[in-house]
Structure formats: structure tokens, C-alpha cells
Motif scaffolding. Structure first.
Motif, PDB file in Angstrom:
ATOM      1  N   HIS A   1      39.967  38.641  20.433  1.00 27.97           N
ATOM      2  CA  HIS A   1      39.633  38.753  21.857  1.00 27.97           C
ATOM      3  C   HIS A   1      40.724  38.079  22.678  1.00 27.97           C
ATOM      4  N   LEU A   2      41.449  38.850  23.486  1.00 30.51           N
ATOM      5  CA  LEU A   2      42.526  38.313  24.308  1.00 30.51           C
ATOM      6  C   LEU A   2      42.032  37.828  25.668  1.00 30.51           C
ATOM      7  N   CYS A   3      41.158  38.613  26.295  1.00 27.96           N
ATOM      8  CA  CYS A   3      40.638  38.229  27.605  1.00 27.96           C
ATOM      9  C   CYS A   3      39.444  39.111  27.955  1.00 27.96           C
ATOM     10  N   GLU A   4      38.773  38.759  29.040  1.00 26.61           N
ATOM     11  CA  GLU A   4      37.705  39.585  29.592  1.00 26.61           C
ATOM     12  C   GLU A   4      38.099  40.017  30.988  1.00 26.61           C
ATOM     13  N   VAL A   5      37.729  41.238  31.327  1.00 33.35           N
ATOM     14  CA  VAL A   5      38.028  41.806  32.637  1.00 33.35           C
ATOM     15  C   VAL A   5      36.702  42.222  33.270  1.00 33.35           C
ATOM     16  N   ARG A   6      36.499  41.817  34.517  1.00 32.94           N
ATOM     17  CA  ARG A   6      35.300  42.220  35.267  1.00 32.94           C
ATOM     18  C   ARG A   6      35.728  43.014  36.485  1.00 32.94           C
ATOM     19  N   PHE A   7      34.981  44.074  36.743  1.00 33.06           N
ATOM     20  CA  PHE A   7      35.229  44.890  37.922  1.00 33.06           C
ATOM     21  C   PHE A   7      34.118  44.662  38.937  1.00 33.06           C
ATOM     22  N   HIS A   8      34.485  44.683  40.206  1.00 36.28           N
ATOM     23  CA  HIS A   8      33.501  44.566  41.271  1.00 36.28           C
ATOM     24  C   HIS A   8      32.546  45.746  41.185  1.00 36.28           C
ATOM     25  N   GLN A   9      31.276  45.508  41.470  1.00 34.47           N
ATOM     26  CA  GLN A   9      30.251  46.545  41.328  1.00 34.47           C
ATOM     27  C   GLN A   9      30.493  47.756  42.222  1.00 34.47           C
TER      28      GLN A   9
END
Length: 64
Positions: free
Chosen positions: A16-24
Motif C-alpha cells: 500500500h503506497l497511499c490512499e486517495v479520497r475524492f470529494h463526493q
């Protein structure tokens, strides 16, 4: 922000390198385009949605 908008970027070994979250409010159809660009810029293998977990009435984790 909902968990359906969260993805993990992983390398070829599955680390796991990173997590990405997108605005809803960002169109979900754009997620794969942005995620592919992120993977290419990091030389990552790919991405996967973060599993959604919920708490039961007894306080135990429940996964979908």
C-alpha cells in the motif's frame, strides 16, 4: 466524505503506497482517469477501493 470515494494505490508487490479520497461532488466517472494518472506518476501497479467497514450493534466490525 463517503468511503466509496476512497482508493488505495499499490505497487507490483501489493504494498500500500497511499490512499486517495475524492470529494463526493466529483463525478465518479472521473475517478478512474485521475487514479490512472496517479498510478502512472508514482510508477504504481494499480488501485483498489478501500473496503467499507461498519460497526454492529455489539460493537464488532462488519465488512461488506
Amino acid at each position: 466524505m463517503s468511503e466509496e470515494n476512497t482508493y488505495r494505490i499499490v505497487d507490483h508487490t501489493g504494498i500500500h503506497l497511499c490512499e486517495v479520497r475524492f470529494h463526493q461532488h466529483l463525478d465518479e466517472g472521473l475517478h478512474p482517469i485521475y487514479l490512472q494518472d496517479i498510478c502512472e506518476s508514482m510508477s504504481a501497479y494499480g488501485y483498489a477501493p478501500v473496503p467499507k467497514f461498519e460497526m454492529s450493534e455489539l460493537g464488532q466490525l462488519i465488512s461488506d
